[in-house]
Scaffold this motif. Structure first.
Motif, PDB file in Angstrom:
ATOM      1  N   TRP A  52       0.817  -1.213   0.000  1.00  0.00           N
ATOM      2  CA  TRP A  52       0.000   0.000   0.000  1.00  0.00           C
ATOM      3  C   TRP A  52       0.857   1.273   0.000  1.00  0.00           C
ATOM      4  CZ3 TRP A  52      -5.297   0.409  -0.329  1.00  0.00           C
ATOM      5  CH2 TRP A  52      -5.844   1.680  -0.108  1.00  0.00           C
ATOM      6  N   VAL A  53       1.963   1.224   0.732  1.00  0.00           N
ATOM      7  CA  VAL A  53       2.806   2.417   0.847  1.00  0.00           C
ATOM      8  C   VAL A  53       3.821   2.499  -0.286  1.00  0.00           C
ATOM      9  CG1 VAL A  53       4.492   3.613   2.306  1.00  0.00           C
ATOM     10  CG2 VAL A  53       2.497   2.496   3.349  1.00  0.00           C
ATOM     11  N   ALA A  54       4.572   1.407  -0.510  1.00  0.00           N
ATOM     12  CA  ALA A  54       5.647   1.448  -1.513  1.00  0.00           C
ATOM     13  C   ALA A  54       5.132   1.401  -2.933  1.00  0.00           C
ATOM     14  CB  ALA A  54       6.614   0.294  -1.263  1.00  0.00           C
ATOM     15  N   ARG A  55       4.072   0.641  -3.184  1.00  0.00           N
ATOM     16  CA  ARG A  55       3.484   0.502  -4.515  1.00  0.00           C
ATOM     17  C   ARG A  55       4.537   0.138  -5.564  1.00  0.00           C
ATOM     18  NH1 ARG A  55      -1.161   4.613  -5.923  1.00  0.00           N
ATOM     19  NH2 ARG A  55      -1.856   2.657  -6.862  1.00  0.00           N
ATOM     20  N   PRO A  56       5.174  -1.032  -5.446  1.00  0.00           N
ATOM     21  CA  PRO A  56       6.230  -1.408  -6.405  1.00  0.00           C
ATOM     22  C   PRO A  56       5.721  -1.525  -7.836  1.00  0.00           C
ATOM     23  CG  PRO A  56       5.611  -3.267  -5.000  1.00  0.00           C
ATOM     24  CD  PRO A  56       4.959  -2.060  -4.418  1.00  0.00           C
ATOM     25  N   ALA A  57       4.483  -1.993  -8.031  1.00  0.00           N
ATOM     26  CA  ALA A  57       3.964  -2.093  -9.399  1.00  0.00           C
ATOM     27  C   ALA A  57       3.852  -0.715 -10.044  1.00  0.00           C
ATOM     28  CB  ALA A  57       2.605  -2.797  -9.392  1.00  0.00           C
ATOM     29  N   GLU A  58       3.438   0.269  -9.278  1.00  0.00           N
ATOM     30  CA  GLU A  58       3.332   1.633  -9.810  1.00  0.00           C
ATOM     31  C   GLU A  58       4.714   2.177 -10.166  1.00  0.00           C
ATOM     32  OE1 GLU A  58       1.385   5.231 -10.868  1.00  0.00           O
ATOM     33  OE2 GLU A  58       0.607   3.208 -10.450  1.00  0.00           O
ATOM     34  N   ILE A  59       5.707   1.873  -9.325  1.00  0.00           N
ATOM     35  CA  ILE A  59       7.076   2.330  -9.622  1.00  0.00           C
ATOM     36  C   ILE A  59       7.587   1.666 -10.898  1.00  0.00           C
ATOM     37  CG2 ILE A  59       9.446   2.355  -8.770  1.00  0.00           C
ATOM     38  CD1 ILE A  59       8.318   2.486  -5.945  1.00  0.00           C
ATOM     39  N   GLY A  60       7.322   0.370 -11.051  1.00  0.00           N
ATOM     40  CA  GLY A  60       7.757  -0.316 -12.260  1.00  0.00           C
ATOM     41  C   GLY A  60       7.126   0.238 -13.509  1.00  0.00           C
ATOM     42  N   ARG A  61       5.847   0.617 -13.453  1.00  0.00           N
ATOM     43  CA  ARG A  61       5.204   1.196 -14.634  1.00  0.00           C
ATOM     44  C   ARG A  61       5.798   2.561 -14.959  1.00  0.00           C
ATOM     45  NH1 ARG A  61       0.852   0.074 -17.555  1.00  0.00           N
ATOM     46  NH2 ARG A  61       0.295  -1.651 -16.192  1.00  0.00           N
TER      47      ARG A  61
END
Length: 309
Positions: A137-146
């Protein structure tokens, strides 16, 4: 000795730097799509947390949860990798995008190995589920990858809060000047009225300045201004401002109120009728044989003495 000919290498072409025009409609559509993706990620995180919580109690929904997790992860990965260039950046983005789904799958499988409530295993699994939920919820790795593979959206156009026209005073005369005289085709276009000061009941003076800095005040027709203001032409004057450039002009309207003193009264009412050519220069106030006090009025060639008994 045989010689071999080598084909001349063509010179490398310089890279082209082409700036594509911005399409506001496309930018808005991309922002909406990004908002939908962000909301989908939040919903998927909550759904994963619910699936993990169910897995702590029962293993009946583990298979369905694993299939949904795999479908969402692979479907998103397909859109992420579509038309993307090869390279290390793409590999890092792919790994970041897979992290939430793979870690959730590992957590669900671990819960399946110890079904039901277990004093130690359930506590460890609950802690792991909490860490997964908070981390995703905080780091959002998928959002960073996109974002690694997608150029950032252009910032929305800022609203210009600076007024387009020149700043106009709140004084009624300045507002009237801006609406009647300073308009295009008016008597004084692109000008502003400042420093408005009344000089009498029906007179005033003000500063006319050019609206654009560094520009001179245009030639103003006193005849047109007289017609616009409905004031006689001989009561309007536009003169340079002492010590200032052509960007400002001094406007005088009406006849200033005269100073009400004895010298003015003498010159206006007494001298023309009873003593032509005389000017009151000083007044002596006192008593016969006593102290006399002299008050200067103006510098001239003649004086009149007034004695108060």
């Amino acid at each position: 000795m045989a010689t071999t000919s080598r084909a001349a290498k063509a010179p490398a072409l310089p890279p082209l730097d082409i700036e594509l025009p911005r399409w506001p409609a496309l930018d808005r559509a991309r922002r909406r799509l990004q908002a939908v993706r962000s909301a989908t990620g939040r919903v998927a995180t909550l759904a994963g947390a619910c699936a993990g919580a169910c897995g702590l109690l029962t293993g009946g929904l583990t298979g369905v949860s694993l299939l949904a997790d795999a479908a969402l992860t692979l479907g998103g990965l397909a859109t992420l990798r579509l038309w993307k260039p090869e390279g290390q950046q793409r590999a890092v983005a792919t790994a970041l995008y897979l992290t939430p789904g793979v870690s959730l799958a590992a957590l669900l499988i671990g819960e399946q190995l110890t079904p039901g409530i277990h004093p130690v295993a359930t506590t460890i699994e609950a802690a792991a589920l909490t860490a997964w939920t908070v981390g995703v919820w905080v780091a959002r790795p998928a959002e960073i990858g996109r974002r690694l593979l997608t150029p950032p959206l252009p910032a929305p156009a800022a609203v210009d809060l600076v007024p387009a026209g020149p700043l106009v005073s709140d004084h009624p005369a300045a507002q009237w000047w801006a609406a009647k005289a300073a308009v295009q085709g008016g008597v004084a276009p692109n000008t502003v009225l400042d420093a408005i000061e009344p000089t009498g009941p029906r007179s005033m003076r003000a500063i006319i300045r050019a609206a654009a800095p560094g520009e001179p005040v245009p030639d103003i027709s006193i005849r047109r201004l007289s017609a616009l203001m409905d004031i006689p032409e001989d009561e309007i004057a536009i003169d340079p401002v002492p010590g200032r450039g052509a960007g400002v002009r001094l406007l005088k309207v009406g006849n200033p109120e005269e100073t009400d003193d004895l010298g003015t009264r003498w010159a206006k009412h007494v001298a023309p009728k009873g003593m032509p050519g005389t000017v009151l220069t000083e007044i002596q106030i006192g008593t016969p044989g006593g102290e006399v006090r002299t008050i200067p009025v103006t510098s001239t060639t003649q004086s009149i003495t007034k004695e108060d008994a």
